[in-house]
Design a protein around this motif. Structure first.
Motif, PDB file in Angstrom:
ATOM      1  N   VAL A 104       0.837  -1.197   0.000  1.00  0.00           N
ATOM      2  CA  VAL A 104       0.000   0.000   0.000  1.00  0.00           C
ATOM      3  C   VAL A 104       0.874   1.250   0.000  1.00  0.00           C
ATOM      4  N   VAL A 105       1.933   1.242   0.806  1.00  0.00           N
ATOM      5  CA  VAL A 105       2.850   2.379   0.841  1.00  0.00           C
ATOM      6  C   VAL A 105       3.498   2.575  -0.531  1.00  0.00           C
ATOM      7  N   LEU A 106       3.927   1.471  -1.156  1.00  0.00           N
ATOM      8  CA  LEU A 106       4.573   1.559  -2.472  1.00  0.00           C
ATOM      9  C   LEU A 106       3.624   2.124  -3.523  1.00  0.00           C
ATOM     10  N   SER A 107       2.401   1.618  -3.562  1.00  0.00           N
ATOM     11  CA  SER A 107       1.456   2.083  -4.585  1.00  0.00           C
ATOM     12  C   SER A 107       1.090   3.549  -4.367  1.00  0.00           C
ATOM     13  N   SER A 108       0.965   3.964  -3.101  1.00  0.00           N
ATOM     14  CA  SER A 108       0.643   5.366  -2.828  1.00  0.00           C
ATOM     15  C   SER A 108       1.808   6.267  -3.218  1.00  0.00           C
ATOM     16  N   ARG A 109       3.031   5.799  -2.966  1.00  0.00           N
ATOM     17  CA  ARG A 109       4.198   6.600  -3.350  1.00  0.00           C
ATOM     18  C   ARG A 109       4.325   6.694  -4.862  1.00  0.00           C
ATOM     19  N   ARG A 110       4.049   5.595  -5.545  1.00  0.00           N
ATOM     20  CA  ARG A 110       4.083   5.638  -7.007  1.00  0.00           C
ATOM     21  C   ARG A 110       3.097   6.672  -7.547  1.00  0.00           C
ATOM     22  N   ALA A 111       1.871   6.608  -7.045  1.00  0.00           N
ATOM     23  CA  ALA A 111       0.838   7.528  -7.530  1.00  0.00           C
ATOM     24  C   ALA A 111       1.201   8.966  -7.209  1.00  0.00           C
ATOM     25  N   LEU A 112       1.740   9.194  -5.995  1.00  0.00           N
ATOM     26  CA  LEU A 112       2.051  10.556  -5.565  1.00  0.00           C
ATOM     27  C   LEU A 112       3.229  11.126  -6.351  1.00  0.00           C
TER      28      LEU A 112
END
Length: 612
Positions: A104-112
């Motif tokens: 979840v942290v990785l996907s949120s960082r990618r999107a951000l």
């Protein structure tokens, strides 16, 4: 007229509000992205709940068998097996949750990060770098807590809760009623605290963002700070932000800490009520000892999921506060998001490389800047972002020519190059390339035609090769070496045995100012685009290197169009044409000899530089 008390509080010159708020619906996409693993976690939680619910029943059976002098072997073995299975399921489920939390942290960082890198340049003008970095690092980390601190576990826990509730109803509804009364009071209290936790958590993350911005400013300007003997003053500013973050963190801790004793009190009071009332009912013969023991064990199973629910409420509200800051950036329009709605101006018969046609421009107002930041910007000479910069600018750059932009500071020269790159779009008027409105071109296509060397010649942390390949990833080592030697960077290339793999340091700190400038120019020359934009590209060079640089630019400029900004007129007197800007307007266009006669401002500039 509103009273003073009705006005919003102010912080650093701006009203304080609750800021961006995220909803649980906005959190769901991050969770559903890992729905397969979460499905397995729920299955494991259900199995674990079943193992937990079976244990009190077995204990009750053990007590009954003991009272009847029966064989305990099979029951004890089964009870031990359930305990071991439950522990194994719990450990495996915890691993899956931790893994999913990192996902979840990785996907949120990618999107951000993807959104940040595609934001309009105007957003970077208005926002602090440190705060943006904090959103990527600190805010996204809080999303992990949604999974690892109880949300999904609470789903399995809810099954345990319901199962324990049903069993307790069957055993003794009176005892259950007293237990539920105590628990209900604690639940209501936690719900009331949850909103305060979310607001306090969001404010804490804002403070962390302020701290990151202050640290980033101090470190990036450490040489200037040291030279000005301002180290202690700068430390005081950073310390003030650090203390602010600490104070807000303490507020979050105080509110969150109330949840722990509430859960503990609920457990203890419930246990005492069950023990006292239950002992009386056993003595009265209403229920047996085995039933009372089972009821107490079910009580612990009931309180455990309740604690998980309290933890889930705390972590989810903290995560929603951070997610609000993340969604604020993700919700911003990208640089090209509105391009589909733009109606380009009609093409013309002009084949000029670049043409400005009555272009007006004013920078977007810095909505995110505080009043203090705006004052500082004025003092240090930054462009006032709410004033007109260009007013009716018109000129044409023929293909293959060299055009120089000259004029006093603040005349709008660098803005002209920014508009050609479409970092901004004109407020009015048209910029054409080959007769076509550049707003009708894909930004990637437009920028592939342009090489741009900025005024401060930025160099990226990494190696010489990393910097050269930024715009030309397919270039060979031979091409890289050749372009470095063409701009007189032989010494930089040869002084480190690693050659192209030599490190340049953060912001090119291991290079001199002139070397950084030449490396930035080499990067543009390697791409060899049809149009080169050079903003003060030789300002940091000595006479010898300036001459070498001019020769390199002359060599690569054949059949290419150059638009050059220069304060030293000696570097552009031989240009095909010179455009003189003053206060955002074109006051003269021509060659050096023509402008000396026709344009008073240019004549004055040339006189000061001993060129007339």
């Amino acid at each position: 007229m509103s009273s003073p008390s009705a006005r919003p509080a102010r912080r650093f010159g701006r009203p304080v509000d609750d800021g961006p708020r995220a909803t649980f619906r906005q959190l769901l996409p991050y969770l559903l992205e890992h729905r397969r693993v979460l499905g397995w976690v729920i299955v494991i939680s259900v199995l674990g709940a079943g193992a937990s619910l079976a244990q009190p029943l077995l204990v009750s059976q053990v007590i009954t068998v003991v009272e009847d002098d029966g064989d305990l072997g099979p029951l004890v073995a089964l009870l031990v097996a359930l305990v071991v299975v439950g522990a194994l399921l719990s450990g495996f489920g915890h691993y899956l949750l931790q893994r999913t939390g990192e996902g979840v942290v990785l996907s949120s960082r990618r999107a951000l990060v993807r959104r940040m890198l595609h934001l309009p340049i105007s957003e970077f003008d208005q926002r602090r770098t440190g705060d943006l970095v904090s959103r990527v690092g600190s805010d996204t980390t809080l999303l992990r807590a949604v999974l690892t601190q109880g949300l999904v576990e609470a789903i399995g826990g809810s099954l345990t809760f319901v199962g324990a509730l049903i069993a307790m109803i069957i055993i003794d509804p009176v005892l259950l009623g007293l237990t539920v009364l105590v628990i209900a009071v604690s639940v209501v209290t936690v719900v009331l605290l949850s909103q305060r936790i979310r607001i306090a958590s969001r404010k804490a993350q804002e403070k962390v963002g302020d701290l990151a911005a202050a640290v980033e400013r101090s470190i990036s300007s450490v040489r200037t700070v040291r030279a000005a003997n301002a180290t202690e003053r700068e430390f005081a500013v950073v310390e003030q932000n650090a203390v602010g973050a600490w104070e807000q963190g303490i507020k979050v801790a105080k509110i969150s800490a109330l949840v722990v004793p509430i859960s503990s009190i609920a457990l203890q009071v419930s246990f005492l009520v069950v023990l006292g009332v239950g002992g009386f009912r056993v003595a009265s013969g209403v229920i047996g000892v085995a039933d009372l023991v089972a009821f107490i064990l079910f009580l612990f199973l009931l309180i455990g999921p309740l604690g998980q629910a309290f933890g889930a409420i705390t972590s989810v509200n903290a995560a929603l506060g951070a997610l609000g800051r993340i969604q604020e950036i993700i919700g911003l329009p990208s640089e090209s998001e509105g391009d589909a709605d733009v109606v380009p101006a009609a093409s013309t018969a002009s084949r000029a490389a670049v043409e400005f046609d009555d272009v007006h421009f004013r920078y977007p107002e810095a909505a995110h800047r505080t009043e203090e930041e705006k004052v500082i910007a004025e003092v240090v000479g930054e462009h006032p972002r709410d004033k007109t910069v260009l007013a009716g600018v018109s000129f044409s750059v023929p293909v293959g020519s060299r055009t120089a932009l000259v004029g006093p500071s603040g005349a709008g020269k660098s803005t002209v190059l920014s508009l050609i790159e479409r970092f901004y779009d004109p407020t009015a008027g048209v910029i054409r390339m080959g007769g076509d409105d550049i707003r009708g071109l894909e930004r990637t296509e437009l920028r592939s035609r342009i090489g741009y060397v900025e005024q401060d010649a930025p160099v990226l942390a990494g190696t010489l090769r990393d910097n050269l390949l930024l715009g030309t990833p397919g270039a060979t080592d031979e091409q890289c070496v050749a372009v470095l030697r063409s701009v007189n960077l032989d010494e930089v290339l040869d002084r480190d045995e690693r050659g192209l793999d030599a490190q340049v340091g953060e912001d090119g700190v291991m290079l001199s100012g002139g070397e950084r400038q030449r490396l930035a120019i080499a990067r543009a020359l390697l791409a060899a685009p049809p149009i080169l934009l050079l903003d003060e590209s030789t300002s940091s060079l000595d006479g010898v290197n300036e001459q070498r640089m001019r020769e390199a630019i002359d060599a690569v400029a054949e059949d290419r169009t150059l638009i050059v900004i220069a304060h030293r007129l000696s570097t552009v007197v031989d240009s095909d044409q010179i455009v003189v800007l003053d206060h955002g307007r074109v006051v003269g266009v021509g060659t050096h000899s023509e402008l000396v006669v026709s344009t008073p401002l240019y004549r004055e500039l040339a006189k000061h530089q001993l060129l007339v």
